[in-house]
Write a protein that holds these residues in place. Structure first.
Motif, mmCIF file in Angstrom:
data_model
loop_
_atom_site.group_PDB
_atom_site.id
_atom_site.type_symbol
_atom_site.label_atom_id
_atom_site.label_comp_id
_atom_site.label_asym_id
_atom_site.label_seq_id
_atom_site.Cartn_x
_atom_site.Cartn_y
_atom_site.Cartn_z
ATOM 1 N N SER A 36 -24.988 -7.698 -3.637
ATOM 2 C CA SER A 36 -24.196 -6.293 -3.743
ATOM 3 C C SER A 36 -24.634 -5.931 -2.720
ATOM 4 O O SER A 36 -24.418 -4.638 -3.140
ATOM 5 C CB SER A 36 -25.163 -6.880 -5.238
ATOM 6 N N TRP A 37 -25.673 -5.995 -1.870
ATOM 7 C CA TRP A 37 -25.953 -4.986 -1.147
ATOM 8 C C TRP A 37 -24.527 -4.432 -0.163
ATOM 9 O O TRP A 37 -24.420 -3.330 0.473
ATOM 10 C CB TRP A 37 -27.271 -4.955 -0.049
ATOM 11 N N ARG A 38 -23.747 -5.338 0.195
ATOM 12 C CA ARG A 38 -22.947 -5.627 0.822
ATOM 13 C C ARG A 38 -21.386 -5.258 0.149
ATOM 14 O O ARG A 38 -20.654 -4.802 0.274
ATOM 15 C CB ARG A 38 -22.449 -6.512 1.987
ATOM 16 N N LEU A 62 -18.294 3.903 2.060
ATOM 17 C CA LEU A 62 -19.542 3.193 1.587
ATOM 18 C C LEU A 62 -18.562 1.427 2.465
ATOM 19 O O LEU A 62 -20.386 1.830 3.017
ATOM 20 C CB LEU A 62 -18.988 2.311 0.205
ATOM 21 N N GLN A 63 -17.760 1.241 2.735
ATOM 22 C CA GLN A 63 -17.803 0.341 3.554
ATOM 23 C C GLN A 63 -18.352 0.194 5.083
ATOM 24 O O GLN A 63 -18.952 -0.055 5.700
ATOM 25 C CB GLN A 63 -16.301 -0.471 4.063
ATOM 26 N N ILE A 64 -18.155 1.492 6.137
ATOM 27 C CA ILE A 64 -19.023 2.067 6.528
ATOM 28 C C ILE A 64 -20.232 2.059 6.959
ATOM 29 O O ILE A 64 -20.386 0.907 8.021
ATOM 30 C CB ILE A 64 -18.573 3.419 7.192
ATOM 31 N N LEU A 65 -20.596 2.612 5.528
ATOM 32 C CA LEU A 65 -22.224 2.556 5.603
ATOM 33 C C LEU A 65 -22.363 0.715 5.534
ATOM 34 O O LEU A 65 -23.784 0.375 6.255
ATOM 35 C CB LEU A 65 -22.772 2.811 4.160
ATOM 36 N N VAL A 66 -21.783 0.069 4.666
ATOM 37 C CA VAL A 66 -22.216 -1.343 4.210
ATOM 38 C C VAL A 66 -22.484 -2.115 5.897
ATOM 39 O O VAL A 66 -22.996 -2.789 6.887
ATOM 40 C CB VAL A 66 -21.448 -1.992 4.174
#
Length: 526
Positions: free
Chosen positions: A514-516, A490-494
Motif C-alpha cells: 500500500s505504501w507504493r 505521487l508516483q515521483i514520490l513513490v
C-alpha cells in the motif's frame, strides 16, 4: 612509475578528456556512459528490452543503462581504480520512469532508435531541469556517491564542470542540442553540478565560459559540448594537477559529543520520530501510564545539540525536568529532530548527531521507539503543516520546498535507521508502523508497551477521545483537501522512496504494498 587507473562515468566529455592524458601515466579501466544517476540507482529494467543498435559501443552502453550496470561495475573495478572521472552531460535529456519504478535514461540512442515510443504504457518522462527530475535525481546521485565511497574509498573523484560552448573556435554560434541552447543548458546544469560535487565528495575540474569553444569538426559532430582540442588539453592539465594534489580525506563530519559523562536520572527511552508519524499521540498515551513519564518535547534540545549536552548548566536544567518523575520506572523524551539526517545534503542541512549523543550520554540499556509512516504521506503531511504554519509559501510546491524542515529528507528511512542502528545497536530500536495506529490504536500502543517491557497489568485503556490520532491543524487539513497531489506527483514520490519502503519491509517482515500504491495514496491524502 605506475599509472593512474581511471574509471570514467560520464559522456564523451570525460572520455575525450581522458584521451588527452599521458598514456604513460593514465590507463582506462572502465567506461560507463548513457546511464543517468537515476538509472544507476534504481532496479534494472525488465518490462522492455533495450533497442537493437548497429554500434557495438552504443549497444553496450544502452544495454548497461537498462541493466543499471554501474551498481555492479563499481565493485568489480574497485581494486584497480585510482581516479573516478565524472561529467553530467548524459543527463541532459532527462529520463523515463517505468510503471514498476525502473528507470531508462533518455539517451540519444533511445530517441534515435525510436525505442522511447515503445516503452510500457504509463511510463513518465522526467525532463532534465524540472523540479521533479531534480528532486528525484539528487537521491540517485547520492546513492552513486555512497556506492563509490563504499567500494573506492581511496580513489580521487573528479567532476568535470565544463560549460557548454556558446561559440565555436571559428566564432560562430553553436547549434542547439535537442532544442536546448548552450546558455539555457548552463543555467540548468548549475544546481546539478553543485549537488553532484557534494554527493560524490568530488574535486571540481572547472573551466570558465570564456575558456571553452566547440569544434564543428569534432569526430562526433557539431555540438556545444564537443570541444576544440585546446579545451581538452586544458582539462587534461587540470586533471593531472588535481590527481597530484588531492588528499583523500573522510567527508563525514566528526560529530561525537564531548565525554562529559552520562546524564543522571534523565531519560531511559526515546521516541525518535519520524515527524508526522503519530509520535505526539504516542507520547500522550504513554504518559497515561503510572510507571511512565515522558518529558515535554520542548526539553529535548539538550539531546539534539552537541553544544548544549556539553554545557553543565544545560545538563542541570535538563535534569530538573525529571525531578517529578522519581517514581516512574520509565522516563522518556520525544523529539522529531532525533530522527534527522546528520550530514548536509540536497534535501536540507544536517543536524548534530543525536544518535551519538544518546550513545554517549544516556544509559547503556536505553530503549528507542521509532514510528514510521508511509514516506509519501509523511512528506505530504509535513509539507501542508509547513504551509499552514507560514514556514513555506502556499505557492511553493512540495518539490521546491523539499529541502525545508525535513519535508523530504526525513523520509529516507534506510539511511536514518541504519545510522541509529550502527550507533546505538539495532536490537535496542523497536519499529512501530503508523498503519497499525490508524487501523488498531490499542494494538499499536500495546506494541509500544511491550517494547518498553511494561507488563499487561496496569496498562491504561483507551477511551473514545484518545483512541486514535487526530490532525489538530485544521488549516493544513483543509488545504490538503482543496489541493490534492496528482497521481504523477505521487508516483515521483513513490519512486523517490522505493528503496526505503523495501528496507522497512525487510526490517519489519511486513507487506507494505500500500505504501507504493498510487491509487491508495491518492485516496488517503485527499
Amino acid at each position: 612509475m605506475s599509472r593512474h587507473r581511471v574509471f570514467v562515468y560520464g559522456s564523451c566529455v570525460s572520455r575525450d578528456t581522458f584521451e588527452h592524458l599521458d598514456p604513460d601515466r593514465f590507463e582506462l579501466v572502465q567506461y560507463v556512459a548513457r546511464q543517468s544517476a537515476l538509472s544507476a540507482y534504481t532496479r534494472p529494467v525488465t518490462l522492455v528490452d533495450p533497442p537493437r543498435l548497429d554500434s557495438p559501443f552504443q549497444q553496450r552502453m544502452v544495454s548497461g543503462d537498462f541493466a543499471s550496470s554501474l551498481q555492479t561495475l563499481v565493485p568489480e573495478a574497485a581494486h584497480q581504480t585510482d581516479v573516478v572521472l565524472v561529467d553530467l552531460v548524459d543527463e541532459r535529456l532527462g529520463a523515463y520512469v517505468l510503471p514498476d519504478g525502473s528507470v531508462v535514461t533518455r539517451s540519444t540512442e533511445l530517441v534515435g532508435s525510436g525505442a522511447e515510443h515503445h516503452l510500457p504504457a504509463g511510463s513518465q518522462h522526467l525532463p532534465f531541469g524540472s523540479e521533479q527530475h531534480y528532486q528525484y535525481w539528487v537521491q540517485g546521485i547520492a546513492a552513486v556517491g555512497a556506492l563509490v565511497r563504499q567500494h573506492m574509498p581511496h580513489a580521487a573523484v573528479l567532476l568535470l564542470d565544463v560549460p557548454w560552448a556558446e561559440r565555436s573556435e571559428a566564432g560562430a554560434a553553436t547549434p542547439s542540442s535537442y532544442g536546448t541552447e548552450a546558455r539555457e543548458a548552463n543555467a540548468l546544469f548549475g544546481r546539478y553540478t553543485a549537488a553532484a560535487a557534494q554527493a560524490l565528495d568530488a574535486t571540481r575540474v572547472a573551466l570558465d565560459p570564456e575558456d571553452v569553444v566547440s569544434s564543428p569538426a569534432h569526430p562526433w559532430g557539431d555540438a556545444p559540448f564537443h570541444y576544440a582540442a585546446g579545451v581538452y588539453r586544458r582539462l587534461a592539465d587540470l586533471v593531472v594537477g588535481a590527481v597530484g594534489t588531492r588528499q583523500v580525506l573522510s567527508s563525514e563530519r566528526d560529530r561525537r559529543s564531548p565525554a562529559t559523562g552520562r546524564l543522571a536520572d534523565g531519560p531511559n527511552f526515546l521516541i525518535l520520530g519520524a515527524h508526522r508519524s503519530g509520535t505526539a499521540w504516542l507520547q500522550e498515551r504513554l504518559n497515561d501510564h503510572d510507571d511512565v513519564f515522558v518529558a515535554p518535547s520542548t526539553a529535548a534540545t539538550v539531546l539534539t545539540s552537541a553544544e548544549k549536552i556539553a554545557d553543565p548548566a544545560e545538563r542541570r536544567a535538563y535534569a530538573r525536568v525529571f525531578d517529578g518523575a522519581a517514581k516512574a520506572r520509565l522516563r522518556g523524551q520525544r523529539s522529531h529532530l532525533f530522527f534527522w539526517p546528520v550530514a548536509d545534503g540536497p534535501f536540507g542541512r544536517g543536524r548534530d548527531d543525536s544518535a551519538a549523543i544518546a550513545r554517549d550520554h544516556l544509559p547503556e540499556d536505553t530503549r528507542y521507539l521509532l514510528s514510521l509512516r508511509d514516506p509519501v504521506s509523511r512528506a505530504i503531511s509535513a509539507y501542508w503543516q509547513s504551509v499552514a504554519m507560514g514556514a513555506v509559501p502556499p505557492t511553493t510546491s512540495l518539490f521546491a520546498a523539499g529541502s525545508l524542515r525535513g519535508i523530504l529528507g526525513v523520509g529516507f528511512y534506510r539511511q536514518l535507521h541504519r545510522h541509529w542502528a550502527t550507533t546505538v545497536g539495532e536490537d535496542r530500536i523497536s519499529v512501530l508502523l503508523y498503519d497499525d495506529l490508524a487501523s488498531d490504536p490499542a494494538t499499536y500502543l500495546d506494541a509500544a508497551f511491550d517494547a518498553l517491557g511494561l507488563p499487561a497489568a496496569g496498562r491504561p485503556a483507551l477511551d473514545a477521545a484518545s483512541s486514535s490520532p487526530v490532525n489538530r491543524n485544521t488549516s493544513a487539513r483543509l488545504m490538503r483537501s482543496a489541493a490534492p497531489f496528482s497521481p504523477a506527483e505521487l508516483q515521483i514520490l513513490v519512486e523517490l522512496y522505493r528503496p526505503d519502503i523495501e528496507y522497512v519491509e525487510s526490517l519489519t517482515g511486513r507487506d507494505l504494498t500500500s505504501w507504493r500504491d498510487v491509487d491508495h495514496l491518492a485516496e488517503i491524502n485527499r
